[in-house]
Structures are given as C-alpha cells and as structure tokens.
Design an enzyme around this catalytic site. Structure first.
Site, PDB file in Angstrom:
ATOM      1  N   GLU A  62       0.812  -1.223   0.000  1.00  0.00           N
ATOM      2  CA  GLU A  62       0.000   0.000   0.000  1.00  0.00           C
ATOM      3  C   GLU A  62       0.840   1.265   0.000  1.00  0.00           C
ATOM      4  O   GLU A  62       0.512   2.243  -0.670  1.00  0.00           O
ATOM      5  CB  GLU A  62      -0.965  -0.004   1.195  1.00  0.00           C
ATOM      6  CG  GLU A  62      -2.177  -0.918   1.021  1.00  0.00           C
ATOM      7  CD  GLU A  62      -1.852  -2.396   1.256  1.00  0.00           C
ATOM      8  OE1 GLU A  62      -0.735  -2.699   1.724  1.00  0.00           O
ATOM      9  OE2 GLU A  62      -2.716  -3.251   0.974  1.00  0.00           O
ATOM     10  N   HIS A 131     -11.537  -5.220   7.789  1.00  0.00           N
ATOM     11  CA  HIS A 131     -12.308  -5.053   6.550  1.00  0.00           C
ATOM     12  C   HIS A 131     -13.571  -4.217   6.753  1.00  0.00           C
ATOM     13  O   HIS A 131     -14.425  -4.202   5.884  1.00  0.00           O
ATOM     14  CB  HIS A 131     -12.706  -6.422   5.978  1.00  0.00           C
ATOM     15  CG  HIS A 131     -11.569  -7.217   5.408  1.00  0.00           C
ATOM     16  ND1 HIS A 131     -10.572  -7.729   6.195  1.00  0.00           N
ATOM     17  CD2 HIS A 131     -11.270  -7.577   4.143  1.00  0.00           C
ATOM     18  CE1 HIS A 131      -9.713  -8.395   5.427  1.00  0.00           C
ATOM     19  NE2 HIS A 131     -10.113  -8.311   4.183  1.00  0.00           N
TER      20      HIS A 131
END
Lengths: 326, 416
Positions: A62, A131
């Site tokens: 990321e 999540h």
C-alpha cells in the site's frame, strides 16, 4: 447517456470509465483492479478496455501504491488508486500524511498532487478483521487532504468526477455496504460543488446529519419518526474535509436540534467536530445539546457483533427521542 | 565546531603522505574501517562466502586511489574516457565549493542563524560524481543531505537553507531544476522517484530518475517497496545509496548483514558498489546506470561506499558513538585531496587555478552568510498559503479568524 438506474459500484465504474476516456493522464492503480476488476468489481472491465498501462495491477504494497502515485502525479499523471479495504490503508498512512498532504505547501504551491485514494469503508457486510473500519476522522484531521464519501449512486458518479478533476489529493471513502444499492444517475446533469452538503429529506423538528453508509439509515429513521408525527430533516454531509458547516447551521437554525450519525467511533470523531462548531455557531438556536450516534471506543467487533456496534434505526431514533425530550 | 572548513579552505598538499601514514592502501581493504568490520564479523558471522556488510571489499569500483593515482577499470573507464582536463577541474571546483558552502552552513548553525544543518562533509565525491552524471531532463529525488547534488542541478545553494532556518518547509520549485524537495522521512522519496520513473516510461521519454538515500534508509519498507515496484515495472530509476557508515549513531551492521549493493540481486536488477570518495568512479558508475535506465533496461542500485566525516546533523554528537581513529582513517581517503593530487600530478591544474578557486570559495561563503542573515521571516499569513490547490472552507475560516485576531493587536497599538 442521460438518466439511468444503476448500483453505486457501477456508478463509480462508469465515472472512472468517463475519466479514463476524457483524459489520457488518468490512471487506475491498485491491488487486483485489473483482470479481476477489484474485489468489489468496481473497476470491472476497465483494464480490458483501457489496457494494462492505464489500469495497473500493483504489487501488494500500500505504501508503494500511494508513494508511486505521488511520483506519477509529479510527472503530470492523475492517479486514482484503490486501497482494497479500509483497514489496509495504514501501511500507506505515512505516505498519505507526511508526503501527499504536505507536498503542495512545501513547494510553495509550485507543484500539484491530483491523487485520488479510493477506500471501500465501513461495516455491515459480515467481513473479517480490518475489513470494516471507518477511519475518516484520521484523514480529515490532516491539512492538505480532502475527504469525501458519497451516499448514493448519483453522488458516487459525480463526486468521483470532481475528485479526479481536483488538483488536491482526495480521500474517497466508498460505503461498501451500499455498493449494490441502486439509484438514478443522470450523467449529463450539472452537479453541485464536491463539498456541499445536501438536504436529503426536509423536516422541521430535528436535523440528522450523516454521510456515506449512514444516510440511508437516517432516512429510514426519519420515515419511521414521521409515523410518530415527528418531522426529521436529513442532511447528507458528503464531505468530511471540508465540512459544509453553513448548511448544517442553516438546517439547525430551522430545526433547533441536531443529531450527528456515523459508523466511526464517536470519540474525537467527525460528530465531535460538528457538535463543537455548531454549538459555537448556533448556541442560542439550540433547544438541546448536539448528540452523537456512532461506533464505540473499541476495535471494530467480529461480524456476529457488528449489528450491536453499528448505529441502526433504533439507536438513531433513541437519540432523536433524547434530543426532543429537552 | 568548524574543523570542516579548514580542509575546504586549504586542501593539504600532503594527501599522499597522510594516506601512507595512516596505512590506507589502494583498495581500502586494510583500512581501520574494515578492521572494525572484521571484529564485528567474528562476533556474528554473516552470510558464508559473502563479503562483510561494512568492509569495502574487493568488489569496490575505483578509478582514482586515495593517493590520487588513476587505476584502470575495463567496465567503467569508457564512461569517463573522454573527460577533459577542464571537466576534471570542474569536478574539483564543484567539490571544493560544495564543501565550502557546507562549512558555512555549519558555522551559521553554530551562530544561531540556522536551526539545524545536515552536513555532507566527506560525501562530496559521491554527490558531485553522481550529480554530474545526470542530464538536464533527468529528475532527482534527494533526501536532506544532497547539497552537492543540488549544486550540480543548478539549485541556488541558499535556497537549501530556508527550511533549516525555519522560513519555509521546502522552498523551491522542484520543476525548475528537476530537483525535488528534500525529504526528511527516511526513504519516502524512493517511491516518489519510482512513480516518476514509471511516468517517464509511460511517456516514452528517455529521461531517467535518480533517488538518493542512505544506509539507514535501506532498512525502511518504502525502499524495499520502491525496489519491488521499479523492478516489476522496469522503471528507469537509479537508486543511489550513500553508505556513509552511520545512521545517526547506528553503524551499517545495524541495518544489514550483507553488503547493501547485493540487495538488488534479490529484486532482479544489478547492484554496484563504488568508492564513494572517488569522484571519477561515482561519475562513471552513475553514468553507466543512467544509460541502462535510458535504454529501457530498468533500475540499478548503486552503493557509494563513503563516510560522513561530520555529525549526522548539528544536533548530533558523534564522539559518543565512534572513535576518532575511524574518522582519521577516512580523512586519508578525502575525495577532494585525492583529485587535487591527481590534477597536480597530471599537470591538469596549476597554482593559478587553485588560487582562483580559493577566492571563489571565500566569495561563496560570504554570499551565503549575507543571504541567510537577510532572509526575512515569512509573512504571518504564510501559515494558510498553499495548504490546498483548490482552496478549503476551513482554511479560509481560520485565516479570517487569524486576521481578526492580528487586527485586534493593531487596534491596541493605535490606542497607545
């Protein structure tokens, strides 16, 4: 294309497609965004139509995604990067906060960083750890970033267009549990400004202010309250940085009561900021303290407990009752 | 402490003698630094068969010995084969002036004119050699010590001082000289460089990018990610690691168990270790790497094996963590002295050149001093400038509040 009913995810897909078509400098980057079309299929078909050079499957890193997007922006590109899920943005947080947010100012305005960071966020889909988080306040706190979240398909389409056209970095929070909600998208209408709040439902007794996934819950709460004879106004904030305080103030001056609703933890959150500012601006108009409904100061819970954690219809209505009781 | 400036003003002509006394040899393998490494190696052996993590080792590319003798290198000689005496004098001039500038900045910090300074003393060859290898259309992503590279890119050195004086947080237009802002978070810029290089490749241009970082930064995840991205996308980027042996107080052994240049192999691109105190070798190796990049052959890692002779920054105290003998051993490999010896031995420069340079050096020091002292404090409203390109309601609101607050003082003043 004029008006068409489509799911929120599809609206973003269409918006990205429009942007890729219109400007060769627009790039899509992220993990699995190419062949798979993203884990939520938001970028479905884009690589097929625009090629691997425009819709780029990246290594699973990321910080690397955001860091290279910064470099591409410096070279004149307009990268739209996807962070696969909310909880995975933190490896990139350093690049976003120490680099992306500050570079324009450090260069005395001589360079621009038109990077959009798309983050599917929030709970309600029964996912595993990392999540389902709502870290928008962490980004809104950082000067140099703009933070927005659409609540419906039409806004998703237009706000993405505006985010890509912005010369500032925009953190684009996508309400993942609304991805499949359909709405009318008018692609040739002229949209309002990106950071303008909109009245999603008119009312006169109390204002519910929300954004992203919670707007729908608030609309449902307002409909339920209507049956009890209460007239609730629902304000869709749309932007967390900047926040359109003028619209909140206008609504509160009318209804005299405000409840802010979000999924993120209440403590030091968007609602806290709104409560403080609106108390300053509307002290003599308020009939009740500004109340907040949101997540707890606890890690996002396992899926079997998320219904308890997330603000639902009853918790919102409970806050409405408490406010009206003053 | 301005020991640094002495060397800059009066390059000692006894370089060869000093080197001989300290026992430095042409390869550097018997230097005090490598002894230190061997000792560390005994305690905890590294990879079998691999050269020590910190010792320069026989793999070091060198074209100019610490004694100022030109040595042959079949691979890299072609990259400096056509260098003229004038260009050699130019490299010398660059190094001397950069050192003089650096010494002036160190002094200015000691005098309270700068809040902090990160000296490049000892790293002039690594920076000038690599910096002069770049082409105008290349793009440079520095860390915060690349004053010599900035010099090569034509950035006015006084522009570098704004952030250290506290009048701005960057202070120059990166696109004016294709020299990005200094980056303080360690290693972040290697990703920016990689992304920029990916953009060059997309544009079909034949420019290249060079990213600077240190041995400490090599431990950062961003550097590893930049290696991954650049290799995967075959980006035209040269990673130029100045291994100056110390990351503040931590030696290279705390960063790696294998020589840093060898890391490249694991990512699928070449790594080269060059004598970072040899300006010719740095020039040649960087040219080679940049040309690879231009030809579309992807990234290269260059490890310039050098030494930070001063402190990490002016806040640091190297006497707490390293021995004087170590610095002394590296002084014998001084990049400026060895080129001077070579210039003199090969009759490429005469006394007149050195005297003129001395005068130019003094003039630079004077100008830097004057410019820094004359730097105005920024306008108060600069706080709110350029936070956003497109504006932001909260910034506008707070600017207005600030203005009203400032104005309230003006009113009080008028009343008195």
């Amino acid at each position: 294309m004029a008006a068409e009913k489509m799911a929120l995810a599809k609206a973003i897909n269409e918006s990205l497609r429009t942007a890729l078509d219109a400007d060769p400098k627009v790039l899509i980057m992220g993990e699995d965004v190419g062949k798979l079309g993203g884990v939520f299929r938001v970028t479905d078909g884009l690589q097929k139509d625009f090629g691997e050079d425009r819709v780029i499957d990246t290594p699973l890193a990321e910080s690397g995604i955001v860091g290279t997007a910064i470099g591409l922006a410096l070279r004149g590109y307009r990268p739209v990067v996807e962070i696969q899920f909310d909880g995975f943005v933190f490896p990139a947080y350093d690049q976003i906060v120490t680099q992306l947010a500050k570079m324009h100012a450090r260069a005395l305005g001589k360079i621009k960083l038109p990077v959009v960071i798309r983050i599917p966020y929030g709970g309600g889909i029964g996912a595993v750890e990392h999540h389902s988080e709502s870290p928008e306040a962490l980004f809104a706190h950082v000067a140099g970033l703009k933070v927005v979240s659409p609540s419906n398909a039409s806004d998703a389409y237009w706000m993405m267009q505006q985010a890509i056209q912005s010369d500032d970095p925009v953190i684009f929070f996508e309400p993942k549990r609304r991805y499949w909600d359909k709405g009318e998208v008018t692609t040739d209408a002229i949209p309002g400004p990106l950071h303008k709040a909109v009245v999603a439902r008119e009312g006169s007794d109390l204002t519910l202010a929300a954004y992203g996934p919670m707007v729908k819950v608030c609309l449902e709460a307002a409909a339920a309250a209507q049956e009890e004879g209460k007239s609730i106004e629902v304000l869709d904030l749309r932007s967390m940085s900047p926040i359109d305080f003028d619209s909140v103030q206008a609504s509160v001056e009318k209804t005299r009561r405000l409840v802010v609703v979000h999924e993120a933890p209440v403590f030091l959150g968007t609602g806290a900021e709104i409560a403080a500012r609106i108390t300053e601006r509307c002290f003599y108009h308020l009939e009740a303290p500004v109340l907040r409904v949101g997540g707890y100061h606890a890690p996002y819970p396992p899926a079997r407990l998320e219904e308890e954690y997330l603000p639902g219809l009853d918790r919102v209505l409970d806050a409405v009752d408490r406010s009206l009781a003053y | 402490m301005t020991v640094e400036s002495t060397a800059a003003r009066k390059p000692r002509r006894s370089a060869g003698t000093t080197a001989a006394k300290s026992g430095a040899d042409t390869t550097g393998t018997k230097s005090a630094a490598s002894k230190r490494t061997s000792a560390a190696g005994k305690k905890s052996p590294g990879v079998p068969g691999a050269p020590g993590a910190s010792g320069p080792g026989p793999e070091l590319v060198q074209l100019l010995t610490p004694e100022g003798e030109r040595v042959k290198d079949a691979t890299y000689d072609p990259y400096v084969a056509d260098i003229t005496p004038e260009e050699l004098r130019g490299l010398y001039r660059d190094m001397v002036l950069t050192r003089r500038f650096d010494a002036e900045a160190t002094s200015l910090q000691r005098q309270g004119e700068l809040g902090l300074w990160a000296s490049l003393l000892g790293q002039e060859a690594a920076q000038i050699g690599s910096g002069r290898a770049t082409r105008e259309d290349d793009y440079v992503f520095p860390t915060y010590r690349e004053h010599g590279v900035a010099w090569c890119r034509g950035v006015d050195p006084t522009n570098l001082l704004g952030m250290f004086r506290g009048v701005n947080n960057g202070g120059w237009d990166p696109n004016s000289n294709n020299f990005h802002l200094y980056t303080i978070v360690i290693g972040s810029q290697t990703l920016h460089a990689t992304g920029y290089a990916m953009g060059i490749a997309k544009d079909g241009a034949d420019s290249a990018v060079i990213a600077y970082f240190g041995d400490g930064a090599s431990s950062q995840g961003d550097v590893a990610e930049s290696f991954t991205f650049s290799a995967v996308y075959n980006a035209p980027v040269v990673f130029f690691c100045q291994n100056n042996q110390w990351a503040i107080s931590e030696p290279t052994e705390k960063q790696t168990r294998v020589p840093l240049y060898q890391r490249a192999q694991g990512y699928g691109f070449p790594g080269v270790r060059v004598d970072g105190n040899d300006v010719l070798a740095c020039l040649a190796v960087t040219k080679w790497a940049l040309e690879r990049a231009r030809r579309g052959e992807g990234p290269t890692l260059v490890e310039a094996y050098t030494y930070r002779m001063g402190a990490h920054t002016t806040s640091d105290d190297p006497t707490k963590y390293r021995a004087d003998e170590e610095r002394e051993a590296w002084e014998a490999k001084d990049p400026i002295l060895r080129l001077r010896t070579y210039l003199e031995a090969s009759n490429h420069a005469d006394e007149g050149f050195f005297a003129e340079l001395e005068a130019e050096s003094e003039a630079l020091g004077k100008r830097v001093r004057e410019v820094v002292r004359a730097m105005p404090d920024p306008d108060h409203f600069a706080i709110f400038e350029n936070v956003y390109a497109d504006g932001h309601a909260l910034v506008d609101e707070e600017r207005a509040q600030f203005a009203a607050y400032q104005a309230s003082f003006a009113d009080e003043g008028e009343g008195k």
